[in-house]
Design a protein around this motif. Sequence first.
Motif, mmCIF file in Angstrom:
data_model
loop_
_atom_site.group_PDB
_atom_site.id
_atom_site.type_symbol
_atom_site.label_atom_id
_atom_site.label_comp_id
_atom_site.label_asym_id
_atom_site.label_seq_id
_atom_site.Cartn_x
_atom_site.Cartn_y
_atom_site.Cartn_z
ATOM 1 N N ILE A 12 0.829 -1.202 0.000
ATOM 2 C CA ILE A 12 0.000 0.000 0.000
ATOM 3 C C ILE A 12 0.865 1.253 0.000
ATOM 4 O O ILE A 12 0.548 2.249 -0.669
ATOM 5 C CB ILE A 12 -0.955 -0.005 1.209
ATOM 6 C CG1 ILE A 12 -2.052 -1.041 0.970
ATOM 7 C CG2 ILE A 12 -1.576 1.371 1.439
ATOM 8 C CD1 ILE A 12 -3.037 -1.174 2.090
ATOM 9 N N GLU A 16 0.715 4.374 -2.444
ATOM 10 C CA GLU A 16 0.616 5.738 -1.932
ATOM 11 C C GLU A 16 1.683 6.653 -2.522
ATOM 12 O O GLU A 16 1.424 7.800 -2.878
ATOM 13 C CB GLU A 16 0.782 5.709 -0.403
ATOM 14 C CG GLU A 16 -0.370 5.081 0.342
ATOM 15 C CD GLU A 16 -1.436 6.096 0.645
ATOM 16 O OE1 GLU A 16 -2.517 5.951 0.054
ATOM 17 O OE2 GLU A 16 -1.199 7.013 1.420
ATOM 18 N N GLU A 22 -2.189 2.714 -10.766
ATOM 19 C CA GLU A 22 -3.284 1.905 -11.278
ATOM 20 C C GLU A 22 -2.905 1.269 -12.612
ATOM 21 O O GLU A 22 -2.427 1.944 -13.522
ATOM 22 C CB GLU A 22 -4.540 2.767 -11.452
ATOM 23 C CG GLU A 22 -5.749 1.973 -11.909
ATOM 24 C CD GLU A 22 -7.006 2.812 -11.968
ATOM 25 O OE1 GLU A 22 -8.027 2.305 -12.464
ATOM 26 O OE2 GLU A 22 -6.982 3.981 -11.517
ATOM 27 N N LEU A 55 -8.067 -3.786 -3.893
ATOM 28 C CA LEU A 55 -6.889 -2.957 -4.140
ATOM 29 C C LEU A 55 -6.080 -3.452 -5.319
ATOM 30 O O LEU A 55 -5.429 -2.671 -6.008
ATOM 31 C CB LEU A 55 -5.998 -2.920 -2.895
ATOM 32 C CG LEU A 55 -6.585 -2.238 -1.667
ATOM 33 C CD1 LEU A 55 -5.617 -2.344 -0.513
ATOM 34 C CD2 LEU A 55 -6.875 -0.786 -1.967
ATOM 35 N N GLY A 68 -6.922 -0.530 -6.895
ATOM 36 C CA GLY A 68 -7.654 0.115 -5.807
ATOM 37 C C GLY A 68 -7.857 1.606 -6.002
ATOM 38 O O GLY A 68 -7.084 2.275 -6.674
ATOM 39 N N THR A 69 -8.918 2.128 -5.401
ATOM 40 C CA THR A 69 -9.229 3.553 -5.441
ATOM 41 C C THR A 69 -9.132 4.119 -4.034
ATOM 42 O O THR A 69 -9.859 3.701 -3.143
ATOM 43 C CB THR A 69 -10.653 3.785 -5.983
ATOM 44 O OG1 THR A 69 -10.723 3.264 -7.304
ATOM 45 C CG2 THR A 69 -10.993 5.267 -5.992
ATOM 46 N N ARG A 70 -8.258 5.093 -3.835
ATOM 47 C CA ARG A 70 -8.132 5.706 -2.523
ATOM 48 C C ARG A 70 -9.153 6.829 -2.381
ATOM 49 O O ARG A 70 -9.460 7.517 -3.340
ATOM 50 C CB ARG A 70 -6.738 6.290 -2.319
ATOM 51 C CG ARG A 70 -6.559 6.853 -0.903
ATOM 52 C CD ARG A 70 -5.209 7.438 -0.682
ATOM 53 N NE ARG A 70 -5.089 7.926 0.680
ATOM 54 C CZ ARG A 70 -4.013 8.519 1.174
ATOM 55 N NH1 ARG A 70 -2.962 8.701 0.410
ATOM 56 N NH2 ARG A 70 -3.990 8.938 2.424
ATOM 57 N N TYR A 92 -9.283 2.639 1.186
ATOM 58 C CA TYR A 92 -9.488 2.320 -0.226
ATOM 59 C C TYR A 92 -10.858 1.669 -0.372
ATOM 60 O O TYR A 92 -11.188 0.716 0.330
ATOM 61 C CB TYR A 92 -8.407 1.367 -0.738
ATOM 62 C CG TYR A 92 -7.020 1.958 -0.705
ATOM 63 C CD1 TYR A 92 -6.454 2.557 -1.826
ATOM 64 C CD2 TYR A 92 -6.269 1.929 0.464
ATOM 65 C CE1 TYR A 92 -5.180 3.111 -1.788
ATOM 66 C CE2 TYR A 92 -4.988 2.470 0.508
ATOM 67 C CZ TYR A 92 -4.454 3.054 -0.623
ATOM 68 O OH TYR A 92 -3.199 3.596 -0.565
ATOM 69 N N HIS A 94 -13.815 -0.220 -2.647
ATOM 70 C CA HIS A 94 -14.049 -1.085 -3.806
ATOM 71 C C HIS A 94 -15.535 -1.402 -3.869
ATOM 72 O O HIS A 94 -16.095 -2.017 -2.956
ATOM 73 C CB HIS A 94 -13.240 -2.377 -3.669
ATOM 74 C CG HIS A 94 -13.505 -3.371 -4.755
ATOM 75 N ND1 HIS A 94 -13.291 -3.100 -6.088
ATOM 76 C CD2 HIS A 94 -13.968 -4.646 -4.715
ATOM 77 C CE1 HIS A 94 -13.597 -4.159 -6.812
ATOM 78 N NE2 HIS A 94 -14.017 -5.108 -5.997
ATOM 79 N N GLU A 154 -17.386 4.608 -5.835
ATOM 80 C CA GLU A 154 -16.281 4.478 -4.904
ATOM 81 C C GLU A 154 -15.886 5.819 -4.284
ATOM 82 O O GLU A 154 -14.846 5.935 -3.642
ATOM 83 C CB GLU A 154 -15.094 3.809 -5.604
ATOM 84 C CG GLU A 154 -15.405 2.356 -5.967
ATOM 85 C CD GLU A 154 -14.310 1.653 -6.740
ATOM 86 O OE1 GLU A 154 -13.404 2.353 -7.239
ATOM 87 O OE2 GLU A 154 -14.373 0.415 -6.851
#
Length: 234
Positions: A12, A16, A22, A55, A68-70, A92, A94, A154
């Motif tokens: 992660i 970050e 992505e 993720l 994943g989408t933060r 995150y 989903h 999301e």
Amino acid sequence: MTKLSMVSDAIIRDIESGSLREGDRLPSEGELAARHHVSVGTIQKALTQLSHSGLITREQGRGTFVSGTRVAPADVRYLRFRGADGNDLPCYVHARSVKRTTRKGPWSEFLGGDGFVRIERMINVGGRFDLYSEFWLREEDFAELGGLDRSALEKNLRELVGQRLSLPTLRVDQWIRFGELPSAVAEELMIATGQAGLIKELRGYTLRNRPLYYQSVYAGPFQERLVIERENGQ
């Protein structure tokens, strides 16, 4: 921190920092095991956990990719967690599914009406544990939102409803209890059936005190601090 948490946290952190973006492909399981000085089995468990949270995606014959989408802290301010260092943990989201139903439950008692839409989402907290969320709207309100792609689902759903329907969330009632998680939820969170955990219920109101949405959030055991904030003076 366990070896499993250490590996998840490291992956992660790479996302970050932008080291992994992505669509990027992760190193092989063997390479990850050598890099983190753990067994391939530990790597496989970490990747399975991150994949379940949305993720990453694992494709047979191709490899493992970032997906994943933060979300910003403001997007999940009702579910903020802090680590031992006092800093907020990244979240995150989903989106798992969007389902129409006429099934009755606490959501129907609150919202009223005959048809409802349930948005199921998984929220990974800092690579350490998952939350399972069900967000309920009346079917007619959901229809007024228009087409929703995955990226919209999301984000902050309350803000989405406020922007597209001009129905701001003016008040939120929140209840927290500790009890046995439903078997379907335990399966989603990959914990034992009958396991007790945190259950949080949120009821959102809009103009003229009209019920707007119902949300339930579930979590298994965790050691991190859950930040409780009062909203709109309530």
